[in-house]
Design a protein around this motif. Structure first.
Motif, mmCIF file in Angstrom:
data_model
loop_
_atom_site.group_PDB
_atom_site.id
_atom_site.type_symbol
_atom_site.label_atom_id
_atom_site.label_comp_id
_atom_site.label_asym_id
_atom_site.label_seq_id
_atom_site.Cartn_x
_atom_site.Cartn_y
_atom_site.Cartn_z
ATOM 1 N N ARG A 170 8.220 -15.263 -4.740
ATOM 2 C CA ARG A 170 7.949 -13.629 -4.209
ATOM 3 C C ARG A 170 9.137 -13.551 -4.179
ATOM 4 N NH1 ARG A 170 2.332 -15.165 -3.052
ATOM 5 N NH2 ARG A 170 1.192 -14.222 -5.100
ATOM 6 N N ALA A 171 9.989 -14.792 -2.917
ATOM 7 C CA ALA A 171 11.406 -13.955 -2.539
ATOM 8 C C ALA A 171 12.301 -14.590 -3.644
ATOM 9 C CB ALA A 171 11.482 -15.357 -0.687
ATOM 10 N N CYS A 172 12.435 -14.544 -4.449
ATOM 11 C CA CYS A 172 13.945 -14.821 -5.473
ATOM 12 C C CYS A 172 14.134 -12.974 -5.752
ATOM 13 C CB CYS A 172 12.968 -14.916 -6.711
ATOM 14 S SG CYS A 172 12.632 -16.737 -6.228
ATOM 15 N N SER A 173 15.230 -13.239 -5.736
ATOM 16 C CA SER A 173 16.414 -11.517 -5.763
ATOM 17 C C SER A 173 16.750 -11.166 -6.937
ATOM 18 C CB SER A 173 17.302 -11.901 -5.127
ATOM 19 O OG SER A 173 18.068 -10.555 -5.205
ATOM 20 N N ARG A 174 16.419 -10.147 -7.538
ATOM 21 C CA ARG A 174 17.223 -10.164 -9.112
ATOM 22 C C ARG A 174 18.345 -10.029 -8.533
ATOM 23 N NH1 ARG A 174 11.439 -7.982 -9.051
ATOM 24 N NH2 ARG A 174 10.591 -8.048 -10.727
ATOM 25 N N GLY A 213 22.096 -9.327 -9.885
ATOM 26 C CA GLY A 213 22.440 -10.425 -10.539
ATOM 27 C C GLY A 213 22.318 -11.730 -11.166
ATOM 28 N N ARG A 214 20.724 -11.567 -11.362
ATOM 29 C CA ARG A 214 20.407 -13.141 -12.181
ATOM 30 C C ARG A 214 19.533 -12.463 -13.537
ATOM 31 N NH1 ARG A 214 20.580 -14.242 -6.488
ATOM 32 N NH2 ARG A 214 20.661 -16.940 -5.760
ATOM 33 N N PRO A 215 19.968 -12.369 -14.319
ATOM 34 C CA PRO A 215 19.885 -11.548 -15.494
ATOM 35 C C PRO A 215 18.746 -12.463 -16.131
ATOM 36 C CG PRO A 215 21.541 -12.410 -15.791
ATOM 37 C CD PRO A 215 21.777 -12.592 -14.305
ATOM 38 N N LEU A 216 18.534 -13.804 -15.954
ATOM 39 C CA LEU A 216 17.512 -14.207 -16.465
ATOM 40 C C LEU A 216 16.177 -14.554 -15.766
ATOM 41 C CD1 LEU A 216 18.885 -17.073 -18.268
ATOM 42 C CD2 LEU A 216 17.528 -15.734 -19.864
ATOM 43 N N TYR A 217 15.885 -14.421 -14.654
ATOM 44 C CA TYR A 217 15.311 -14.930 -13.506
ATOM 45 C C TYR A 217 14.876 -13.057 -14.178
ATOM 46 C CZ TYR A 217 12.843 -12.996 -9.451
ATOM 47 O OH TYR A 217 12.018 -13.181 -8.704
ATOM 48 N N ALA A 218 15.138 -12.562 -13.791
ATOM 49 C CA ALA A 218 14.889 -10.689 -13.480
ATOM 50 C C ALA A 218 13.669 -10.290 -14.846
ATOM 51 C CB ALA A 218 15.938 -9.858 -13.210
ATOM 52 N N ALA A 219 14.401 -11.281 -15.789
ATOM 53 C CA ALA A 219 14.032 -10.687 -17.226
ATOM 54 C C ALA A 219 12.639 -11.370 -17.416
ATOM 55 C CB ALA A 219 14.133 -10.787 -18.315
#
Length: 289
Positions: free
Chosen positions: A129-133, A135-141
């Protein structure tokens, strides 16, 4: 959110334990069977499809950029053609079925239904829940995908989020260090912790000539010696890369807190050991040879 400081590398250790189980599905026969049923049979096409499907039916440029260490020509051989064979949504569903089946095989139904698996899923999702979207395309997707209801699949989903979050940040650090995809792999392999060269050449599309040319560039920078080992400068650079990656990936583990990070690491390590004992990885996958 806790303000207690984590031990140095605590987040890295937790990530490594989580990723050890997450990454098993790339080598699972169930994945090839599920994707084969969709008409995707080349192992490299399977890899490109399942990991990038969360992004939608993207082209070769996007996959090469976000995967980083694959040769563009190999990617372009399979992407975007793979989306003409199977829709991204169908690939994601097939991936989930393969993960479910492979985890049952590697860990057993009792482990998957255990209170420890439910606890691990809760902790990993809380960290994510504390991750940031940004600049992080694979995470964000992947963060846009629904969380599965079954605890073992929720745990795997959370491990995916934490893996891709760290991975996206790691690529930014590699760019800053001036290492292209193959140079990054060669220096990682030289640490003794990366994939063996034959696996890099087989799965990433590089030739032996490509490898030697990249090694020569690294020698020219004083990062590799004549035997292909890291020099003092090369070792220092790899340490700096990992430390900066740790810094960029700190938020989820700070959010979780030291005690919970330690607990999640212990649970994840237990699951990973069970999977490794069950033969989750090829025996010659890692090392310098």
């Amino acid at each position: 959110m806790t303000t207690t400081a984590l031990e140095p590398r605590a987040g890295r250790r937790c990530h490594n334990a989580l990723n050890s189980l997450h990454a098993t599905h790339y080598f699972a026969p169930e994945l090839g069977e599920e994707l084969g049923a969709l008409g995707i049979t080349d192992p490299r096409a399977v890899n490109f499809a399942v990991r990038s499907a969360a992004l939608g039916p993207v082209g070769a440029g996007t996959v090469a950029a976000t995967f980083y260490n694959y040769k563009y020509e190999l990617v372009a051989r399979h992407v975007p053609a793979v989306w003409e064979t199977a829709a991204a949504a169908d690939v994601l569903a097939a991936r989930a079925r393969a993960v479910d089946a492979s985890l049952h095989r590697l860990l057993g139904a009792e482990v998957l239904a255990s209170p420890e698996m439910t606890e691990a899923a809760h902790l990993a999702l809380h960290a994510a829940r504390a991750c940031s979207r940004s600049g992080r395309p694979l995470y964000a997707a992947h963060a846009d995908l629904p969380v599965p209801e079954q605890p073992h699949l929720a745990y795997w989903h959370a491990a995916t989020l934490l893996r891709e979050h760290r991975g996206d940040g790691h690529l930014a650090v590699l760019v800053g260090a001036g290492l292209d995809g193959l140079e990054a792999v060669i220096t990682h392999t030289a640490t003794g912790r990366g994939m063996a060269p034959k696996w890099v050449l087989t799965t990433r599309g590089w030739s032996r000539a490509d490898w030697e040319a990249a090694a020569d560039r690294l020698r020219g920078r004083g990062l590799l010696d004549a035997q292909g080992e890291l020099t003092e400068r090369g070792t220092a650079l790899r340490q700096e890369i990992e430390a900066e990656t740790d810094r960029l990936d700190l938020a989820p583990y700070e959010h979780l807190g030291p005690d919970a990070v330690a607990r999640l690491t212990a649970l994840a390590a237990d699951f990973a050991r069970t999977a490794l004992t069950a033969g989750a990885y090829p025996p010659d996958l890692f090392g310098k040879d």
